[in-house]
Enzyme design. Structure first.
Site, PDB file in Angstrom:
ATOM      1  N   SER A   1       4.480   2.686   7.784  1.00  0.00           N
ATOM      2  CA  SER A   1       4.175   1.547   6.915  1.00  0.00           C
ATOM      3  C   SER A   1       5.375   1.136   6.082  1.00  0.00           C
ATOM      4  O   SER A   1       6.147   1.976   5.618  1.00  0.00           O
ATOM      5  CB  SER A   1       3.024   1.901   5.982  1.00  0.00           C
ATOM      6  OG  SER A   1       1.819   2.010   6.674  1.00  0.00           O
TER       7      SER A   1
ATOM      8  N   HIS B   1       0.813  -1.219   0.000  1.00  0.00           N
ATOM      9  CA  HIS B   1       0.000   0.000   0.000  1.00  0.00           C
ATOM     10  C   HIS B   1       0.847   1.270   0.000  1.00  0.00           C
ATOM     11  O   HIS B   1       0.320   2.361  -0.199  1.00  0.00           O
ATOM     12  CB  HIS B   1      -1.007  -0.018   1.168  1.00  0.00           C
ATOM     13  CG  HIS B   1      -0.436   0.308   2.503  1.00  0.00           C
ATOM     14  ND1 HIS B   1      -0.039  -0.646   3.408  1.00  0.00           N
ATOM     15  CD2 HIS B   1      -0.219   1.495   3.104  1.00  0.00           C
ATOM     16  CE1 HIS B   1       0.401  -0.068   4.509  1.00  0.00           C
ATOM     17  NE2 HIS B   1       0.297   1.235   4.361  1.00  0.00           N
TER      18      HIS B   1
ATOM     19  N   ASP C   1       0.080  -7.672   1.742  1.00  0.00           N
ATOM     20  CA  ASP C   1       0.546  -6.285   1.739  1.00  0.00           C
ATOM     21  C   ASP C   1       2.072  -6.237   1.758  1.00  0.00           C
ATOM     22  O   ASP C   1       2.696  -5.897   2.768  1.00  0.00           O
ATOM     23  CB  ASP C   1      -0.039  -5.552   2.944  1.00  0.00           C
ATOM     24  CG  ASP C   1       0.201  -4.040   2.894  1.00  0.00           C
ATOM     25  OD1 ASP C   1       0.546  -3.536   1.810  1.00  0.00           O
ATOM     26  OD2 ASP C   1       0.033  -3.390   3.943  1.00  0.00           O
TER      27      ASP C   1
END
Length: 271
Positions: free
Chosen positions: A217, A81, A131
């Site tokens: 992230s 992402h 992910d």
């Protein structure tokens, strides 16, 4: 950078609540807030730590970033992402091996990206799936890569997370220095039902009111290997339960060992 729609919802909620929410947050985090909310200054050098500058102006994210880990001289591993998102803009470079977000280390251009074909964005109401993504640099770097663990440790195993993420749950501002946080591998049941599994690691802070947040992230979760050296076990993916601030935890990490075959195959076929 965590889910963009979640960022937008949280920013709107913050604006509605106003200065009271900011004041409350400041009070809750006054014990030494930093990137990786309530993290600390790095206690050692992490030559494999990487940062990917990016932004999402449409959603109020300016001068942002994602984390990444150098796993081979020309390859970094990050979250899917971080490379795909509504309104996401990458600067096209990666900085490797520096504890400073905007200086030091080695800067390389992004030559090509490889997002796992099964990637699905959880959209703030569920966990991201598959992910994980690879970035091929335009040329190798001299920094030492981090090895991928053969397997994730059992629940309770001490881990450590790193990142340049936001300094609070409610503000999209990013610090200049790297932060670290002591964590542990959590049991699947310590995250929301359906979130953690063999490919997604539930992660619990060993420090009260602390966890990865927006901008962290893609960064590493580390565990100690047989010889006491760090090895990569997880990739920062998102919250481990819906509807709570980052600092309330838990966190969810894509298991690097679970995707080692895909990682090796992608690098071998594209080097």
């Amino acid at each position: 950078m965590f889910d963009r729609k979640a960022v937008r919802r949280r920013a709107a909620r913050t604006a509605t609540v106003g200065t009271l929410a900011v004041a409350v947050c400041a009070t809750l985090l006054s014990g030494g807030a930093g990137a990786v909310v309530n993290g600390t200054e790095p206690t050692e050098h992490y030559p494999f730590m990487a940062v990917i500058p990016e932004s999402a102006p449409e959603h109020g994210v300016h001068d942002g970033n994602c984390g990444a880990s150098l796993i081979a001289p020309r390859w970094v591993l990050t979250a899917a992402h971080c490379l795909r998102g509504d309104g996401l803009l990458l600067e096209g470079v990666v900085r490797i091996g520096s504890a400073d977000r905007k200086s030091g280390g080695t800067v390389r251009a992004i030559e090509r990206t490889f997002v796992h074909p099964g990637y699905r964005n959880g959209d703030g109401t569920a966990a991201n799936r598959d992910d994980i993504a690879l970035v091929r640099l335009d040329r190798p770097v001299a920094e030492q890569p981090v090895p991928i663990a053969e397997r994730a440790g059992r629940p309770g195993t001490p881990t450590r997370i790193l990142g340049f993420g936001t300094t609070s749950d409610t503000e999209l501002t990013f610090p200049e220095r790297l932060r670290e946080l002591r964590t542990r591998r959590g049991a699947d049941t310590e995250c929301a039902p359906g979130y953690a599994d063999r490919t997604r690691l539930c992660t619990i802070s060993r420090v009260p009111g602390a966890m990865a947040c927006f901008g962290d992230s893609g960064g590493p979760q580390l565990q100690k290997g047989r010889h006491g050296r760090w090895e990569l076990v997880g990739v920062t993916s998102g919250p481990g339960t819906p509807g709570v601030p980052c600092s309330a935890g838990p966190g969810l990490y894509t298991s690097a060992p679970a995707y080692s075959a895909w990682i090796r195959r992608t690098i071998r076929h594209n080097s």
